[in-house]
Design a protein around this motif. Structure first.
Motif, short mmCIF file in Angstrom:
data_model
loop_
_atom_site.label_atom_id
_atom_site.label_comp_id
_atom_site.label_asym_id
_atom_site.label_seq_id
_atom_site.Cartn_x
_atom_site.Cartn_y
_atom_site.Cartn_z
N TYR A 68 0.81 -1.23 0.00
CA TYR A 68 0.00 0.00 0.00
C TYR A 68 0.83 1.27 0.00
N ILE A 71 0.59 2.93 -3.33
CA ILE A 71 -0.69 3.53 -3.75
C ILE A 71 -0.78 4.93 -3.14
N SER A 74 -4.58 9.14 -0.88
CA SER A 74 -6.00 9.47 -1.09
C SER A 74 -6.72 8.36 -1.87
N GLU A 75 -6.03 7.74 -2.81
CA GLU A 75 -6.61 6.63 -3.58
C GLU A 75 -6.77 5.40 -2.68
N ARG A 78 -9.76 5.87 -0.52
CA ARG A 78 -11.02 5.69 -1.25
C ARG A 78 -11.33 4.20 -1.33
N ARG A 79 -10.30 3.39 -1.58
CA ARG A 79 -10.51 1.94 -1.75
C ARG A 79 -10.70 1.24 -0.41
N ARG A 105 -12.47 13.49 -6.08
CA ARG A 105 -11.90 13.00 -7.35
C ARG A 105 -12.43 13.80 -8.53
N ASN A 150 -18.19 6.00 -1.99
CA ASN A 150 -16.83 5.93 -2.55
C ASN A 150 -16.55 4.58 -3.22
N GLY B 168 -10.75 10.11 1.36
CA GLY B 168 -9.94 10.35 0.16
C GLY B 168 -9.59 11.80 -0.09
N LYS B 170 -7.53 15.29 0.09
CA LYS B 170 -6.13 15.69 0.21
C LYS B 170 -5.97 16.52 1.49
#
Lengths: 224, 263
Positions: A68, A71, A74-75, A78-79, A105, A150, B168, B170
């Motif tokens: 991780y 990655i 922020s991505e 989200r996941r 996004r 999300n 998510g 920033k």
């Protein structure tokens, strides 16, 4: 079923104190892993490492086979969605809250999708409601819908019913159970309630002083 | 009344500062009765302020007669001292001294440089140092307020910030409301000073210019010029400070550092 989330000797140190001590565990697709243990055993600290809200001192996490750290945070978040003990909603309407994740996004959550999410969490017609007027149970349902907006691969649940009154508790628990089953979500749930772990989880991880005491299926760990 | 008892200016000054100190201490005692404890901080600040200003006053004449280039070093020393003082209002913020030093030196420094180049501030050391110190002192207050407000707002909203990150967002997005509030609140004194200029207070600069024989209208206009420069330098300093502190509040992996507790 493929492994979705795997921790490898995951450790979190604060000074000399080990909050999480070399925890290695696998969670397969659609599996619900309950993390149980006494207060201060490192359950919530472990959960915060899974979406990298805190940085591991050593060890790592693999999400669908990828370390991780490769990655973008922020991505990753989200996941790997999260629902906390107390729902923290942003000032504004329910719709604004549901659209928060997609907005990050550059996407707009379609009102129709938001309505479906609210129907699913048992709050039909709440789209334009001000979150300041929601009860604790309603706020937690909105925070679950917001996490789902999300479209996460993994859902982290940090004692999602422990701050609710008795009337709301069973409703939110059965809602979560149904949504997890419908969407075949992979979940890691922290709970201090062993009975809840038994009702909701397929496997159990017992932590004590940050270390794994037991890990296996509900049957193996709780009924052995 | 005091001037009837003291003919020597030095003794009169000491008596006047004792009277002013007593009034300040009475306020501290009043605050204490309301369970607000300022005793040690106020006592240290009062004694330190007196010692510092007397020390500077003693050498000021020599400094003001020195070569012009010394003003740059004097202003730089003032910036570093101002940064150290305002950084104390930001306990727990990583790199607060560096943030304050950069903000004040770039914010106040650039306004001083531009205004000096334009001829608004005279290059004579006797003008540059007093006016420059006013800009630096106000930038210091603004920085202290901005850092203090940022720290308290972030600590009070850890849940909101981490919820935004977990969805998510920033770091800049998650912390934007608190950056904005710290910027706005830090500028309240500068805005109020400008707003009340001439009505609520007549600043020392203008009074000094009148005493030294300047035309009253010019003294008044120049006082406005100084206040506008203070506002510009405070605004720029606060803007830089809130931008820098925002980037210092998170790790490279977008984790909130300023949490107030260990997890």
């Amino acid at each position: 079923m493929p492994v979705v989330l795997r921790t490898e000797r995951l450790t979190r140190l604060i000074g000399e104190r080990k909050l999480v001590d070399e925890v290695s565990v696998e969670v397969r697709a659609g599996e619900v892993l309950a993390v149980v243990g006494p207060s201060g055993s490192g359950k919530s600290s472990f959960l915060r490492l899974l979406n990298r809200l805190d940085e591991p001192s050593s060890g790592t996490v693999f999400l669908q086979g990828t370390d991780y750290r490769q990655i973008p945070p922020s991505e990753l978040r989200r996941r790997v969605g999260m629902v906390t003990q107390r729902a923290v909603l942003f000032p504004g309407s329910v719709y604004e809250n549901l659209g928060f994740g997609p907005r990050q996004r550059g996407e707009q959550l379609a009102p129709e999708v938001a309505r479906k999410l609210l129907d699913r969490v048992g709050l039909p017609g709440y789209l334009e409601h001000d979150v300041a007027h929601l009860s604790g149970g309603e706020a937690q349902r909105v925070s679950i819908a917001r996490a789902l907006a999300n479209e996460p691969t993994v859902l982290l649940l940090d004692e999602p019913t422990s701050a609710l009154d008795e009337a709301s508790k069973s409703g939110v628990e059965s809602l979560l159970k149904d949504i997890i089953a419908e969407r075949e979500l992979t979940c890691v749930m922290v709970t201090h309630d062993v009975a809840q772990a038994e009702r909701m989880a397929s496997s159990v991880l017992v932590l004590e002083q940050g270390r794994v005491q037991r890990n296996g299926t509900v049957q193996e760990v709780l009924h052995a | 009344m005091l001037n009837r008892f003291f003919t020597d200016q030095l003794y009169l000054g000491l008596a006047q500062s004792a009277a002013a100190g007593l009034v300040a201490f009475a306020v501290v005692l009043l605050a204490r009765s309301r369970k607000v404890h300022l005793e040690s901080e106020a006592a240290v600040a009062l004694v330190r302020g007196l010692v510092q200003i007397v020390a500077v006053g003693s050498v000021l004449v020599a400094l003001l007669r020195g070569p012009q280039w010394t003003s740059v070093f004097l202003l730089m020393a003032m910036v570093l001292a101002a940064a150290a003082i305002s950084a104390k209002r930001a306990k727990g913020i990583p790199g607060s001294y560096r943030i304050a030093a950069w903000s004040i030196s770039c914010g106040a420094g650039s306004v001083i440089a531009v205004m000096t180049c334009l001829g608004v501030i005279d290059t004579a050391i006797t003008a540059l140092i007093p006016v420059g110190s006013m800009l630096i002192a106000n930038a210091m207050n603004t920085t202290g307020l901005a850092l203090n407000r940022f720290r308290s707002d972030v600590l009070a909203h850890v849940g909101e910030i981490e919820t935004a990150l977990a969805l998510g967002a920033k770091p800049n997005e998650s912390i934007a409301p608190y950056v904005q509030s710290s910027f706005e609140s830090s500028l309240i004194p500068a805005i109020d000073s400008l707003r009340s200029l001439g009505i609520v207070w007549i600043p020392g600069m203008m009074a000094g210019m009148l005493v030294s024989g300047s035309r009253p209208i010019y003294a008044a206009i120049y006082q406005f010029v100084v206040m506008a420069m203070i506002f510009a330098s405070s605004g720029l300093t606060s803007l830089l400070c809130t931008m820098l502190v925002r980037s210092h509040a998170f790790t490279d992996a977008e984790q909130l550092l300023l949490r107030g507790e260990s997890h």
